[in-house]
Design an enzyme around this catalytic site. Structure first.
Site, PDB file in Angstrom:
ATOM      1  N   HIS A  17       0.843  -1.192   0.000  1.00  0.00           N
ATOM      2  CA  HIS A  17       0.000   0.000   0.000  1.00  0.00           C
ATOM      3  C   HIS A  17       0.881   1.246   0.000  1.00  0.00           C
ATOM      4  O   HIS A  17       2.108   1.175  -0.067  1.00  0.00           O
ATOM      5  CB  HIS A  17      -0.992  -0.023   1.157  1.00  0.00           C
ATOM      6  CG  HIS A  17      -0.351  -0.100   2.515  1.00  0.00           C
ATOM      7  ND1 HIS A  17       0.441   0.907   3.013  1.00  0.00           N
ATOM      8  CD2 HIS A  17      -0.377  -1.070   3.465  1.00  0.00           C
ATOM      9  CE1 HIS A  17       0.860   0.574   4.218  1.00  0.00           C
ATOM     10  NE2 HIS A  17       0.396  -0.631   4.508  1.00  0.00           N
ATOM     11  N   HIS A  20       3.993   1.492   2.384  1.00  0.00           N
ATOM     12  CA  HIS A  20       5.156   0.728   1.909  1.00  0.00           C
ATOM     13  C   HIS A  20       5.857   1.504   0.801  1.00  0.00           C
ATOM     14  O   HIS A  20       7.078   1.595   0.760  1.00  0.00           O
ATOM     15  CB  HIS A  20       4.723  -0.612   1.304  1.00  0.00           C
ATOM     16  CG  HIS A  20       4.014  -1.529   2.260  1.00  0.00           C
ATOM     17  ND1 HIS A  20       2.778  -2.055   1.979  1.00  0.00           N
ATOM     18  CD2 HIS A  20       4.361  -2.026   3.462  1.00  0.00           C
ATOM     19  CE1 HIS A  20       2.396  -2.849   2.980  1.00  0.00           C
ATOM     20  NE2 HIS A  20       3.339  -2.845   3.895  1.00  0.00           N
ATOM     21  N   CYS A 125      -3.264 -13.941  22.935  1.00  0.00           N
ATOM     22  CA  CYS A 125      -4.163 -13.703  21.810  1.00  0.00           C
ATOM     23  C   CYS A 125      -3.473 -14.168  20.545  1.00  0.00           C
ATOM     24  O   CYS A 125      -2.386 -13.683  20.210  1.00  0.00           O
ATOM     25  CB  CYS A 125      -4.530 -12.222  21.685  1.00  0.00           C
ATOM     26  SG  CYS A 125      -5.429 -11.867  20.156  1.00  0.00           S
ATOM     27  N   CYS A 128      -2.900 -11.356  17.862  1.00  0.00           N
ATOM     28  CA  CYS A 128      -1.816 -10.399  18.090  1.00  0.00           C
ATOM     29  C   CYS A 128      -0.458 -11.078  18.225  1.00  0.00           C
ATOM     30  O   CYS A 128       0.572 -10.408  18.220  1.00  0.00           O
ATOM     31  CB  CYS A 128      -2.057  -9.614  19.378  1.00  0.00           C
ATOM     32  SG  CYS A 128      -3.647  -8.809  19.459  1.00  0.00           S
ATOM     33  N   CYS A 142      -9.346  -9.231  23.962  1.00  0.00           N
ATOM     34  CA  CYS A 142      -8.214  -8.536  23.365  1.00  0.00           C
ATOM     35  C   CYS A 142      -8.692  -7.217  22.751  1.00  0.00           C
ATOM     36  O   CYS A 142      -9.663  -7.194  22.013  1.00  0.00           O
ATOM     37  CB  CYS A 142      -7.590  -9.412  22.286  1.00  0.00           C
ATOM     38  SG  CYS A 142      -6.714  -8.481  21.034  1.00  0.00           S
ATOM     39  N   HIS A 145      -8.610  -7.436  18.758  1.00  0.00           N
ATOM     40  CA  HIS A 145      -9.382  -8.431  18.013  1.00  0.00           C
ATOM     41  C   HIS A 145     -10.744  -8.741  18.619  1.00  0.00           C
ATOM     42  O   HIS A 145     -11.504  -9.511  18.059  1.00  0.00           O
ATOM     43  CB  HIS A 145      -8.579  -9.738  17.897  1.00  0.00           C
ATOM     44  CG  HIS A 145      -7.356  -9.588  17.054  1.00  0.00           C
ATOM     45  ND1 HIS A 145      -6.197  -9.001  17.529  1.00  0.00           N
ATOM     46  CD2 HIS A 145      -7.101  -9.926  15.770  1.00  0.00           C
ATOM     47  CE1 HIS A 145      -5.304  -8.998  16.568  1.00  0.00           C
ATOM     48  NE2 HIS A 145      -5.807  -9.539  15.500  1.00  0.00           N
ATOM     49  N   LYS A 294      -8.010   7.143   8.852  1.00  0.00           N
ATOM     50  CA  LYS A 294      -6.954   6.152   8.707  1.00  0.00           C
ATOM     51  C   LYS A 294      -7.175   5.247   7.514  1.00  0.00           C
ATOM     52  O   LYS A 294      -8.297   4.911   7.170  1.00  0.00           O
ATOM     53  CB  LYS A 294      -6.878   5.300   9.978  1.00  0.00           C
ATOM     54  CG  LYS A 294      -5.716   5.694  10.861  1.00  0.00           C
ATOM     55  CD  LYS A 294      -5.477   4.657  11.926  1.00  0.00           C
ATOM     56  CE  LYS A 294      -4.261   5.041  12.760  1.00  0.00           C
ATOM     57  NZ  LYS A 294      -4.133   4.280  13.976  1.00  0.00           N
ATOM     58  N   LYS A 297      -8.664  -1.371   5.277  1.00  0.00           N
ATOM     59  CA  LYS A 297      -9.402  -2.145   4.284  1.00  0.00           C
ATOM     60  C   LYS A 297     -10.906  -1.952   4.430  1.00  0.00           C
ATOM     61  O   LYS A 297     -11.631  -1.860   3.445  1.00  0.00           O
ATOM     62  CB  LYS A 297      -9.062  -3.633   4.434  1.00  0.00           C
ATOM     63  CG  LYS A 297      -8.024  -4.070   3.424  1.00  0.00           C
ATOM     64  CD  LYS A 297      -7.903  -5.569   3.336  1.00  0.00           C
ATOM     65  CE  LYS A 297      -6.873  -5.940   2.275  1.00  0.00           C
ATOM     66  NZ  LYS A 297      -6.355  -7.284   2.421  1.00  0.00           N
TER      67      LYS A 297
END
Length: 512
Positions: A17, A20, A125, A128, A142, A145, A294, A297
């Site tokens: 993305h 990167h 978790c 993570c 968590c 998640h 932010k 996806k």
RNA sequence: GGCGGUGUAGCUCAGUCGGUUAGAGCAUGCGGCUCAUAUCCGCAGUGUCCGGGGUUCGAAUCCCUGCACCGCCA
């Protein structure tokens, strides 16, 4: 002095993305910059392919892990190739060379007593890959998640990171520029205010198979960060290869702020324990903020670098990245901002300057570089400003002050545009008695363009090359260290210019 | 909860050690040029420098405090 420039190896649980791409373009620009100065330079990027998240992503994709990582790794590589990234080596953590290096280092650190076997129990978790404390959980789940962690108790290997805490604090204190910009240095110091815990560097194979086996205990694989960070040594064929002594420790690591802790804390202590000198700089940058908040996806606002490159052009994107984001700070990304930069800076200022200059050289001098006469004040100003621009650029660029460096170049571009208006070559062309004056003006213009092409090479390699071709620069004026290229009056009178399409086509702003 | 950052023109941001009328680019308006990709050049702006208090001859800048946003740690 040599330069070993690295991007992180990108984790293959997601596709490339914008973030990167930014890191990679910055690193590439700096690598090209140092090469241009004739300095020994090595540039590397690659992919990080072990760990539980990769396994999960592969499962989700319905592919065998190996096939999955091959696919994503190739996708990253293709993206960088499409964006003119001049990496010397593309590292993959699943490669046999890397596995060998990781095992060697583990063995070495184990032998010297910095790795011990211990027991750890806690709430784990799987998403993570982390143990949590009760107080960190939200409603017993968590925080990332929203899944209740599982209590597991297991025996593992630990790296005595705590032993190097004081050393690291002292080292950071003694080297103010080591982690830069300063805000991230402070953040690293903030981590170190608390006692550093030892780092759990193993995962039992019963739980996860996808990793590098510990050389001293086959029942375990290596924790993914311990594995991944060592890619920087693998890239130099540590310990016996010829690159290692040539390029270490002249290292410039480039990372985004989210991985400051592994690079600023784990990595230097690992190196210390392995008896390797610290890297030279850790260069930490910020995030691109998307218009809708932010990048994620679920919001559907993930920007693919490949799309941008195809749509707007590689050099346009590279320019935008470097011009728009202050290195170290967050910046806003939008296609509108991108289009504005392209039109205002590239099409109108630089591209048009180039086109009108060559246009006049063809119209008035048949595309032949004229012999300059005795320079007048305005001409001398241009030459002096070119020198000043180059000096500023060469100082600012390695300090990672990209917006300032480019803004300085654009001051010179504006200067040349003003120079044209002031000298009005179209008026000179009407008066045969002013032929030599016209020659002088055209020569100074073209020579100024040559300097622009030379300096912009690290930022916009493709366009710089087009400029050099249209300016009719032979290899003797191009493929030399910058110090030799940047000498006024080097452009050869009598040499032939070449016509070409616009360097940066103007974009229609209405269309979206 | 602890620590840190940020808040300046419509937008994105620069403002070094406190020192004349607070700057740039983009966008806007007016004028000029015609070599050029309707580009370029010139001129014109507009600001509670987040609010409040303090230090100082003098504060966007230093101190205190409040608000907003962001980050890191816990």
């Amino acid at each position: 002095m040599s330069y070993y420039i690295t991007t992180p190896i990108y984790y293959v649980n997601a596709e490339p993305h914008l973030g990167h791409a930014y890191t990679t373009v910055v690193a590439d620009a700096l690598a090209r910059f140092h090469r241009l100065l004739g300095e020994e330079t090595r540039f590397q990027t690659g992919t990080d392919e072990h760990g539980e998240k990769v396994m999960e992503a592969a499962e989700k994709a319905g592919l065998p892990v190996k096939e999955f990582v091959d696919r994503i790794s190739a996708q990253f590589r293709r993206t960088w190739d499409e964006m003119d990234i001049s990496y010397d080596r593309y590292i993959r953590t699943t490669s046999p060379e890397h596995v060998r290096v990781v095992q060697q280092v583990l063995q070495k650190v184990h032998d010297s007593g910095d790795i011990y076997y211990g027991e750890y129990g806690g709430l784990y978790c799987y998403g993570c890959e982390t143990f949590y404390l009760e107080r960190d959980l939200i409603d017993g789940k968590c925080p990332d998640h929203q899944v209740a962690p599982t209590y597991i108790k297991e025996e593992n290997y630990f790296f005595r990171m705590s032993r190097y805490q004081d050393w690291l604090i002292d080292y950071i204190a003694a080297h103010p520029q080591w982690i830069r910009p300063e805000r991230y240095r402070n953040e690293a110091l903030a981590f170190l205010k608390e006692p550093l815990e030892d780092l759990c560097i193993s995962r039992p194979r019963s739980r996860i198979e996808w990793g590098i086996p510990l050389p001293f205990d086959e029942r375990y694989v290596t924790y993914v960060w311990f594995d991944a960070l060592l890619n920087y040594l693998t890239g130099l064929d540590y310990p016996a290869g010829e690159f290692y002594p040539r390029f270490w420790p002249g290292v410039q690591h480039f990372i985004a702020k989210d991985i400051l802790k592994p690079h600023g804390i784990y990595w230097p202590t690992m190196l210390k324990a392995a008896g390797v000198e610290p890297f030279r700089h850790l260069n930490v940058h910020g995030y691109w903020q998307m218009p809708q908040g932010k990048m994620s996806k679920s919001l559907g606002n993930v920007v693919e670098p490949g799309y941008l490159a195809q749509h707007y052009g590689i050099d346009q994107i590279r320019y935008f990245f470097l011009r728009e984001m202050v290195y170290g700070l967050d910046a806003h990304f939008s296609e509108e901002a991108l289009r504005t930069r392209i039109n205002a800076d590239l099409a109108n200022d630089l591209g048009n300057l180039f086109a009108r200059s060559l246009g006049m050289a063809f119209k008035y001098r048949k595309g032949v570089v004229p012999h300059p006469g005795v320079p007048e004040a305005a001409d001398k100003d241009v030459a002096a400003d070119a020198q000043a621009m180059a000096a500023d650029f060469l100082r600012l660029f390695p300090e990672l002050e990209f917006p300032k460096a480019l803004a300085r170049v654009w001051e010179f571009i504006n200067h040349l545009n003003r120079y044209i208006v002031t000298c009005a070559p179209w008026e000179l062309a009407k008066d045969p008695g002013k032929a030599q004056r016209l020659d002088t003006v055209l020569y100074h213009l073209l020579e100024g363009l040559r300097w622009l092409a030379a300096l912009l090479r690290p930022v916009m390699p493709g366009s710089a090359l087009k400029m050099s071709e249209q300016l009719g620069l032979g290899l003797s004026l191009w493929d030399l260290p910058l110090s030799q290229v940047l000498k006024w009056d080097r452009l050869l009178p009598g040499s032939l210019l070449k016509k070409g399409p616009p360097l940066f086509p103007r974009l229609e702003m209405e269309e979206k």
